[in-house]
Motif scaffolding. Structure first.
Motif, mmCIF file in Angstrom:
data_model
loop_
_atom_site.group_PDB
_atom_site.id
_atom_site.type_symbol
_atom_site.label_atom_id
_atom_site.label_comp_id
_atom_site.label_asym_id
_atom_site.label_seq_id
_atom_site.Cartn_x
_atom_site.Cartn_y
_atom_site.Cartn_z
ATOM 1 N N GLY A 283 -34.586 -112.496 66.259
ATOM 2 C CA GLY A 283 -35.355 -112.333 65.207
ATOM 3 C C GLY A 283 -35.175 -111.435 64.696
ATOM 4 N N GLN A 284 -34.960 -109.540 65.628
ATOM 5 C CA GLN A 284 -35.018 -108.919 65.163
ATOM 6 C C GLN A 284 -34.118 -108.297 64.008
ATOM 7 N N ALA A 285 -32.627 -108.808 64.521
ATOM 8 C CA ALA A 285 -32.103 -108.271 63.511
ATOM 9 C C ALA A 285 -32.422 -109.086 62.640
ATOM 10 N N GLU A 286 -32.770 -110.234 62.030
ATOM 11 C CA GLU A 286 -33.001 -110.707 60.379
ATOM 12 C C GLU A 286 -34.191 -110.320 59.909
ATOM 13 N N ARG A 287 -35.561 -109.160 61.346
ATOM 14 C CA ARG A 287 -36.010 -109.207 60.123
ATOM 15 C C ARG A 287 -35.733 -107.476 59.422
ATOM 16 N N SER A 288 -34.605 -106.839 60.314
ATOM 17 C CA SER A 288 -33.845 -105.413 60.057
ATOM 18 C C SER A 288 -33.169 -105.712 58.652
ATOM 19 N N THR A 289 -32.573 -107.512 58.401
ATOM 20 C CA THR A 289 -31.659 -107.157 57.790
ATOM 21 C C THR A 289 -33.179 -107.220 56.142
ATOM 22 N N SER A 290 -33.714 -108.330 56.195
ATOM 23 C CA SER A 290 -34.244 -108.122 55.116
ATOM 24 C C SER A 290 -35.491 -107.475 54.645
ATOM 25 N N SER A 291 -35.626 -106.192 55.746
ATOM 26 C CA SER A 291 -36.151 -105.016 55.069
ATOM 27 C C SER A 291 -34.465 -103.420 54.629
ATOM 28 N N ALA A 292 -33.629 -104.176 54.612
ATOM 29 C CA ALA A 292 -32.828 -103.365 54.557
ATOM 30 C C ALA A 292 -33.070 -102.291 53.345
ATOM 31 N N GLY A 293 -33.611 -103.162 52.054
ATOM 32 C CA GLY A 293 -33.488 -103.227 50.651
ATOM 33 C C GLY A 293 -34.647 -101.567 50.675
ATOM 34 N N THR B 48 -31.615 -99.870 67.209
ATOM 35 C CA THR B 48 -31.634 -99.135 68.720
ATOM 36 C C THR B 48 -32.838 -100.077 69.567
ATOM 37 N N CYS B 49 -31.908 -99.957 70.078
ATOM 38 C CA CYS B 49 -32.489 -100.181 71.894
ATOM 39 C C CYS B 49 -33.929 -100.891 72.046
ATOM 40 N N PRO B 50 -33.179 -102.175 71.665
ATOM 41 C CA PRO B 50 -34.658 -103.376 71.555
ATOM 42 C C PRO B 50 -34.737 -103.515 73.214
ATOM 43 N N ILE B 51 -34.058 -104.178 73.325
ATOM 44 C CA ILE B 51 -34.048 -104.777 74.850
ATOM 45 C C ILE B 51 -34.940 -103.909 75.300
ATOM 46 N N GLU B 52 -34.147 -102.446 75.956
ATOM 47 C CA GLU B 52 -34.833 -101.611 76.838
ATOM 48 C C GLU B 52 -36.380 -101.453 76.424
ATOM 49 N N CYS B 53 -37.044 -101.393 75.028
ATOM 50 C CA CYS B 53 -38.632 -101.221 74.996
ATOM 51 C C CYS B 53 -38.967 -102.408 75.493
ATOM 52 N N LEU B 54 -38.229 -103.571 74.790
ATOM 53 C CA LEU B 54 -39.130 -104.502 75.388
ATOM 54 C C LEU B 54 -39.476 -104.876 76.847
ATOM 55 N N LEU B 55 -38.391 -104.483 77.820
ATOM 56 C CA LEU B 55 -38.061 -104.709 78.971
ATOM 57 C C LEU B 55 -39.645 -103.051 79.708
ATOM 58 N N LEU B 56 -39.995 -102.691 78.816
ATOM 59 C CA LEU B 56 -40.709 -101.178 79.681
ATOM 60 C C LEU B 56 -42.570 -101.555 79.057
ATOM 61 N N GLY B 57 -42.122 -102.881 78.190
ATOM 62 C CA GLY B 57 -43.848 -102.586 76.899
ATOM 63 C C GLY B 57 -43.971 -102.199 76.069
ATOM 64 N N TRP B 58 -43.098 -101.437 75.074
ATOM 65 C CA TRP B 58 -42.959 -100.956 73.833
ATOM 66 C C TRP B 58 -41.998 -101.404 72.704
ATOM 67 N N PRO B 59 -42.061 -102.391 72.708
ATOM 68 C CA PRO B 59 -41.915 -103.207 71.770
ATOM 69 C C PRO B 59 -42.179 -102.791 70.658
ATOM 70 N N ALA B 60 -43.517 -101.879 70.068
ATOM 71 C CA ALA B 60 -43.981 -101.221 68.793
ATOM 72 C C ALA B 60 -43.682 -100.092 68.040
ATOM 73 N N LEU B 61 -42.705 -99.752 69.364
ATOM 74 C CA LEU B 61 -42.456 -98.362 69.262
ATOM 75 C C LEU B 61 -40.920 -98.455 68.554
ATOM 76 N N CYS B 62 -39.872 -99.508 68.617
ATOM 77 C CA CYS B 62 -38.812 -100.001 67.962
ATOM 78 C C CYS B 62 -38.949 -100.429 66.885
ATOM 79 N N ARG B 63 -38.953 -99.784 65.109
ATOM 80 C CA ARG B 63 -38.779 -100.666 64.726
ATOM 81 C C ARG B 63 -37.405 -100.150 63.388
ATOM 82 N N ALA B 64 -37.140 -101.477 62.698
ATOM 83 C CA ALA B 64 -35.524 -101.421 62.187
ATOM 84 C C ALA B 64 -36.187 -100.896 60.615
#
Length: 435
Positions: free
Chosen positions: A343-353, A419-435
């Motif tokens: 899901g993160q990869a798809e959102r990153s691709t859609s916002s690549a432009g 970058t590092c979505p899994i670590e951010c998810l495990l640490l509870g900081w998904p909002a700090l990583c954005r594509a």
């Protein structure tokens, strides 16, 4: 007083003292009486049962459970005949073996006499079988073998359960009739009929069922169980003979009732328990605790061994179940993680432009060398992210594989700025990583 001679001659004890002798001839010759007294004092009375009913009603199934519970001998008439003939042949073999000396011949005089009697009976039985069209023997020979079994020490000391026999009143009268060679105290008479108390059952179990129920039961039996004995023609013949023998008042059940052995009836068609456990449990409760000796040392060791094996089996099943759940939970975690990464990869691709604000590392943009894929973050958040070890700078066009705690690998990320979505998810900081 110190010089008094207390030695007394045996003759003086026997003739001069008023003693009532019960074993004057010695312990060996009075062993049967001693055994009887021993059992009576310790209430080790044998349990004698008989179970009757129509063919295929479940007599053997219930008898096996009761025999195991009360530790008594299960007597099926076919087994009694086969074992009796084997015992006769073994006894007859003594006549064929040459004697080594006359002394041994004198010592075995009683055994030789018994062997000669057994030889005569065996010859009569074999001749009777040859003359029979169905390889059967007459009732009188069956009763001779059965009476020997019932009078044997195991049956007399522990007990027995007769499975489906006798079938007719004449058989019952002849089987339990007074033989004249037993103890008079063990012989009784009821309504003009004499019988041996040591052979007469104490409890009578009668299993009832309708013909339709029995036919349906036989039809549903597997081929391995049906065999020749329960084939359609043979079963219908046996059922017809059983009903004919129990039409009038002169039935086996009525004979036992006259001997004050009152029947305990059970309707098999309404018993829904597995292998008629309910019927066996009711009879066990009615009779009470087992009367003979408890398990032997070998039986106790065998029981403990079975219990240990059963406990080991349960432990193995519980361990395998825990391992199965652990594997399922691990697979479920990986599935959810892969779905999140996709899901993160798809959102990153859609916002690549859309233009993104990246900070170059070492003076280079992300179209060149090393790239820090995170946007400009507040200093506090960025430092917290870096201190936790979750922020990484990845080199080259592809990212290396992530690994979860415990070494579980996660599929590599594409070079899409994520970058590092899994670590951010495990640490509870998904909002700090954005594509």
């Amino acid at each position: 007083m110190l010089l008094l001679d207390l030695r007394i001659e045996g003759v003086q004890v026997k003739e001069g003292m008023r003693i009532k002798w019960r074993a004057e001839t010695g312990i060996v010759e009075n062993m049967p009486a001693l055994v009887k007294e021993f059992k009576a004092e310790r209430k080790l009375n044998p349990l004698r049962l008989c179970i009757l009913g129509a063919p295929a009603v479940g007599k053997t199934t219930v008898a096996q459970q009761l025999a195991k519970h009360f530790r008594i001998h299960h007597l099926k008439i076919k087994d009694v005949i086969d074992d009796g003939i084997d015992a006769l042949e073994k006894s007859v073999s003594l006549l064929k073996s040459p004697d080594e000396d006359e002394a041994k011949e004198d010592e075995d005089e009683e055994a030789m006499a018994q062997a000669q009697e057994d030889s005569d009976l065996l010859n009569v039985i074999k001749e009777n079988r040859e003359q029979s069209s169905n390889n059967r023997i007459d009732d009188e020979h069956v009763h001779e073998l059965l009476r020997r079994k019932l009078k044997s020490k195991p049956c007399q000391n522990q007990g027995f359960i007769l499975d489906g026999y006798p079938k007719r009143v004449e058989q019952a009268k002849e089987l339990f009739a007074k033989s004249g060679d037993g103890d008079e105290e063990e012989e009784e008479e009821k309504d003009g009929l004499s019988y041996e108390k040591a052979l007469m059952p104490e409890y009578l179990i009668v299993l009832d069922a309708s013909d339709e129920f029995l036919k349906e039961r036989v039809m549903n039996l597997s081929e391995s169980v049906v065999g020749v004995h329960n084939s359609q023609d043979n079963f219908m013949r046996r059922l017809r003979v059983f009903r004919e023998d129990n039409l009038d008042d002169a039935t086996v059940v009525n004979y036992f009732d006259e001997m004050e052995v009152h029947p305990h009836r059970f309707d098999v068609s309404v018993d829904k328990s597995f292998n008629h456990h309910d019927i066996a449990d009711k009879m066990a409760s009615l009779i009470g605790k087992p009367r003979n000796y408890g398990p032997t040392k070998d039986e106790l060791e065998e029981s403990r061994r079975r219990e240990k094996e059963e406990q080991t089996r349960r432990d193995d099943e519980e361990r395998l179940e825990r391992e199965r759940k652990d594997v399922e939970e691990a697979a479920d975690r990986i599935r959810r993680q892969n779905e999140w990464v996709s899901g993160q990869a798809e959102r990153s691709t859609s916002s690549a432009g859309r233009p993104t604000a990246h900070r170059q590392a070492g003076g280079a943009r992300d179209d060149g060398g090393a790239v820090d894929a995170h946007e400009e973050l507040p200093d506090a958040a960025r430092h917290a992210h870096a201190d936790a070890g979750a922020h990484r700078v990845l080199q080259g066009p592809t990212r290396g594989p992530h690994r979860l705690p415990g070494g579980v690998p996660v599929p590599s990320q594409p070079a899409s700025g994520l970058t590092c979505p899994i670590e951010c998810l495990l640490l509870g900081w998904p909002a700090l990583c954005r594509a």
